[in-house]
Design a protein around this motif. Structure first.
Motif, PDB file in Angstrom:
ATOM      1  N   PHE A  50       0.810  -1.220   0.000  1.00  0.00           N
ATOM      2  CA  PHE A  50       0.000   0.000   0.000  1.00  0.00           C
ATOM      3  C   PHE A  50       0.843   1.269   0.000  1.00  0.00           C
ATOM      4  O   PHE A  50       0.407   2.305  -0.504  1.00  0.00           O
ATOM      5  N   ASP A  51       2.026   1.198   0.556  1.00  0.00           N
ATOM      6  CA  ASP A  51       2.886   2.373   0.657  1.00  0.00           C
ATOM      7  C   ASP A  51       3.228   2.885  -0.744  1.00  0.00           C
ATOM      8  O   ASP A  51       3.440   2.113  -1.672  1.00  0.00           O
ATOM      9  N   LYS A  52       3.253   4.156  -0.867  1.00  0.00           N
ATOM     10  CA  LYS A  52       3.629   4.852  -2.105  1.00  0.00           C
ATOM     11  C   LYS A  52       2.582   4.762  -3.207  1.00  0.00           C
ATOM     12  O   LYS A  52       2.834   5.161  -4.336  1.00  0.00           O
ATOM     13  N   GLU A  53       1.397   4.227  -2.918  1.00  0.00           N
ATOM     14  CA  GLU A  53       0.308   4.239  -3.893  1.00  0.00           C
ATOM     15  C   GLU A  53      -0.333   5.631  -3.849  1.00  0.00           C
ATOM     16  O   GLU A  53      -0.531   6.201  -2.762  1.00  0.00           O
ATOM     17  N   GLU A  54      -0.669   6.160  -5.000  1.00  0.00           N
ATOM     18  CA  GLU A  54      -1.324   7.460  -5.038  1.00  0.00           C
ATOM     19  C   GLU A  54      -2.656   7.382  -4.295  1.00  0.00           C
ATOM     20  O   GLU A  54      -3.452   6.481  -4.531  1.00  0.00           O
ATOM     21  N   GLY A  55      -2.858   8.289  -3.365  1.00  0.00           N
ATOM     22  CA  GLY A  55      -4.076   8.317  -2.571  1.00  0.00           C
ATOM     23  C   GLY A  55      -3.922   7.678  -1.203  1.00  0.00           C
ATOM     24  O   GLY A  55      -4.789   7.828  -0.344  1.00  0.00           O
ATOM     25  N   ILE A  56      -2.837   6.956  -0.990  1.00  0.00           N
ATOM     26  CA  ILE A  56      -2.549   6.394   0.334  1.00  0.00           C
ATOM     27  C   ILE A  56      -1.675   7.409   1.067  1.00  0.00           C
ATOM     28  O   ILE A  56      -0.585   7.760   0.599  1.00  0.00           O
ATOM     29  N   ILE A  57      -2.157   7.873   2.199  1.00  0.00           N
ATOM     30  CA  ILE A  57      -1.446   8.905   2.956  1.00  0.00           C
ATOM     31  C   ILE A  57      -0.365   8.273   3.828  1.00  0.00           C
ATOM     32  O   ILE A  57       0.776   8.716   3.826  1.00  0.00           O
ATOM     33  N   VAL A  66      -2.411  -3.412  10.143  1.00  0.00           N
ATOM     34  CA  VAL A  66      -2.005  -2.127   9.581  1.00  0.00           C
ATOM     35  C   VAL A  66      -3.217  -1.216   9.573  1.00  0.00           C
ATOM     36  O   VAL A  66      -4.347  -1.658   9.359  1.00  0.00           O
ATOM     37  N   GLU A  67      -2.948   0.048   9.857  1.00  0.00           N
ATOM     38  CA  GLU A  67      -3.967   1.084   9.737  1.00  0.00           C
ATOM     39  C   GLU A  67      -3.567   1.948   8.548  1.00  0.00           C
ATOM     40  O   GLU A  67      -2.457   2.486   8.516  1.00  0.00           O
ATOM     41  N   ILE A  68      -4.456   2.016   7.575  1.00  0.00           N
ATOM     42  CA  ILE A  68      -4.185   2.735   6.336  1.00  0.00           C
ATOM     43  C   ILE A  68      -5.020   4.005   6.322  1.00  0.00           C
ATOM     44  O   ILE A  68      -6.245   3.954   6.405  1.00  0.00           O
ATOM     45  N   GLU A  69      -4.352   5.143   6.222  1.00  0.00           N
ATOM     46  CA  GLU A  69      -5.060   6.409   6.022  1.00  0.00           C
ATOM     47  C   GLU A  69      -5.028   6.689   4.524  1.00  0.00           C
ATOM     48  O   GLU A  69      -3.966   6.626   3.898  1.00  0.00           O
ATOM     49  N   TYR A  70      -6.197   6.991   3.965  1.00  0.00           N
ATOM     50  CA  TYR A  70      -6.281   7.133   2.521  1.00  0.00           C
ATOM     51  C   TYR A  70      -7.277   8.230   2.130  1.00  0.00           C
ATOM     52  O   TYR A  70      -8.143   8.621   2.914  1.00  0.00           O
ATOM     53  N   ASP A  71      -7.133   8.689   0.892  1.00  0.00           N
ATOM     54  CA  ASP A  71      -8.062   9.641   0.300  1.00  0.00           C
ATOM     55  C   ASP A  71      -9.025   8.829  -0.565  1.00  0.00           C
ATOM     56  O   ASP A  71      -8.631   8.317  -1.615  1.00  0.00           O
ATOM     57  N   PRO A  72     -10.283   8.694  -0.139  1.00  0.00           N
ATOM     58  CA  PRO A  72     -11.215   7.840  -0.875  1.00  0.00           C
ATOM     59  C   PRO A  72     -11.558   8.356  -2.272  1.00  0.00           C
ATOM     60  O   PRO A  72     -12.044   7.590  -3.106  1.00  0.00           O
ATOM     61  N   GLU A  73     -11.295   9.620  -2.529  1.00  0.00           N
ATOM     62  CA  GLU A  73     -11.533  10.157  -3.874  1.00  0.00           C
ATOM     63  C   GLU A  73     -10.486   9.640  -4.863  1.00  0.00           C
ATOM     64  O   GLU A  73     -10.754   9.537  -6.049  1.00  0.00           O
ATOM     65  N   ILE A  74      -9.301   9.332  -4.361  1.00  0.00           N
ATOM     66  CA  ILE A  74      -8.208   8.869  -5.218  1.00  0.00           C
ATOM     67  C   ILE A  74      -8.040   7.352  -5.146  1.00  0.00           C
ATOM     68  O   ILE A  74      -7.803   6.691  -6.154  1.00  0.00           O
ATOM     69  N   TYR A  75      -8.142   6.807  -3.941  1.00  0.00           N
ATOM     70  CA  TYR A  75      -7.932   5.372  -3.717  1.00  0.00           C
ATOM     71  C   TYR A  75      -9.120   4.864  -2.909  1.00  0.00           C
ATOM     72  O   TYR A  75      -9.081   4.844  -1.676  1.00  0.00           O
ATOM     73  N   PRO A  76     -10.192   4.466  -3.554  1.00  0.00           N
ATOM     74  CA  PRO A  76     -11.402   4.061  -2.832  1.00  0.00           C
ATOM     75  C   PRO A  76     -11.219   2.779  -2.017  1.00  0.00           C
ATOM     76  O   PRO A  76     -10.335   1.964  -2.290  1.00  0.00           O
ATOM     77  N   GLN A  85       7.850   0.170  11.998  1.00  0.00           N
ATOM     78  CA  GLN A  85       7.240   1.065  11.011  1.00  0.00           C
ATOM     79  C   GLN A  85       8.064   1.083   9.721  1.00  0.00           C
ATOM     80  O   GLN A  85       9.270   1.308   9.752  1.00  0.00           O
ATOM     81  N   TYR A  86       7.396   0.812   8.606  1.00  0.00           N
ATOM     82  CA  TYR A  86       8.028   0.812   7.280  1.00  0.00           C
ATOM     83  C   TYR A  86       9.284  -0.074   7.280  1.00  0.00           C
ATOM     84  O   TYR A  86      10.321   0.274   6.722  1.00  0.00           O
ATOM     85  N   TYR A  87       9.137  -1.250   7.868  1.00  0.00           N
ATOM     86  CA  TYR A  87      10.258  -2.173   8.025  1.00  0.00           C
ATOM     87  C   TYR A  87      10.918  -2.497   6.691  1.00  0.00           C
ATOM     88  O   TYR A  87      12.143  -2.606   6.601  1.00  0.00           O
ATOM     89  N   TYR A  88      10.121  -2.636   5.648  1.00  0.00           N
ATOM     90  CA  TYR A  88      10.692  -3.016   4.348  1.00  0.00           C
ATOM     91  C   TYR A  88      11.665  -1.965   3.834  1.00  0.00           C
ATOM     92  O   TYR A  88      12.591  -2.287   3.080  1.00  0.00           O
ATOM     93  N   ARG A  89      11.486  -0.700   4.228  1.00  0.00           N
ATOM     94  CA  ARG A  89      12.416   0.352   3.808  1.00  0.00           C
ATOM     95  C   ARG A  89      13.689   0.343   4.661  1.00  0.00           C
ATOM     96  O   ARG A  89      14.778   0.577   4.152  1.00  0.00           O
ATOM     97  N   LYS A  90      13.515   0.116   5.958  1.00  0.00           N
ATOM     98  CA  LYS A  90      14.638   0.171   6.895  1.00  0.00           C
ATOM     99  C   LYS A  90      15.552  -1.048   6.775  1.00  0.00           C
ATOM    100  O   LYS A  90      16.750  -0.953   7.029  1.00  0.00           O
TER     101      LYS A  90
END
Length: 178
Positions: free
Chosen positions: A20-27, A57-67, A145-150
């Motif tokens: 989900f990370d880095k998808e447009e509309g996912i905060i 995981v708790e995902i904060e998202y913009d439902p207008e961009i990523y429903p 947090q963001y383990y895959y990046r670290k």
């Protein structure tokens, strides 16, 4: 921008962040714990099944961009929805799958997506992922947090070694819900 939140359990929370990370509309996508009754659980307590919590995981998202429907579709593609005992080589109640809904509309959409997946014939077993009213979310320790990046090398070894990546490719033809 009005954002909403969605919460999911699907085994190790590390493996639910990257898709989900880095998808447009996912905060943001936070790793944490929910579903149990112990306030402020620690990773060790959750892993020992002492709290009743799931890794989530708790995902904060913009439902207008990523429903929400799109989030649900990706979620189904990154888990084994037929496994009641955990996910891949992670076993125990904290590694079970679940969709935690925050509203009647999320519940309705989650139930429909689950029924659609069951009817699709994609799996030869029943879809067992429960749909549960959300409880309080407790953020996990910072190192999760963001383990895959670290820790990209360790994360990749884990994703491959656990069997998750092979399962995704076998059932969906790709990894990370793409």
């Amino acid at each position: 921008m009005a954002t909403e939140k969605a919460m999911f359990a699907g085994g190790c929370f590390w493996c639910l962040v990257k898709p989900f990370d880095k998808e447009e509309g996912i905060i943001k996508v936070l790793s944490g714990y929910s579903g149990g009754d112990k306030p402020n659980p620690t990773y060790e307590e959750v892993c020992l099944d002492l709290t009743g919590h799931y890794e989530v995981v708790e995902i904060e998202y913009d439902p207008e961009i990523y429903p929400y429907e799109k989030i649900l579709d990706k979620f189904w593609r990154i888990i084994d929805p037929t496994d009641e005992g955990g996910q891949f080589f992670d076993r125990g109640s904290s590694y079970r799958t679940a969709i935690f809904y925050n509203s009647d509309e999320q519940k309705r959409q989650a139930e429909k997506s689950k029924a659609d997946l069951q009817a699709s014939g994609k799996f030869n077993k029943n879809i067992v992922t429960p749909i549960i009213a959300a409880k309080e979310f407790y953020i996990a320790e910072e190192y999760h947090q963001y383990y895959y990046r670290k820790n990209p090398v360790h994360y990749e070894r884990y994703a491959l070694g656990s069997g998750r990546a092979d399962f995704q490719v076998k059932h969906w033809g790709n990894r990370d819900g793409k």
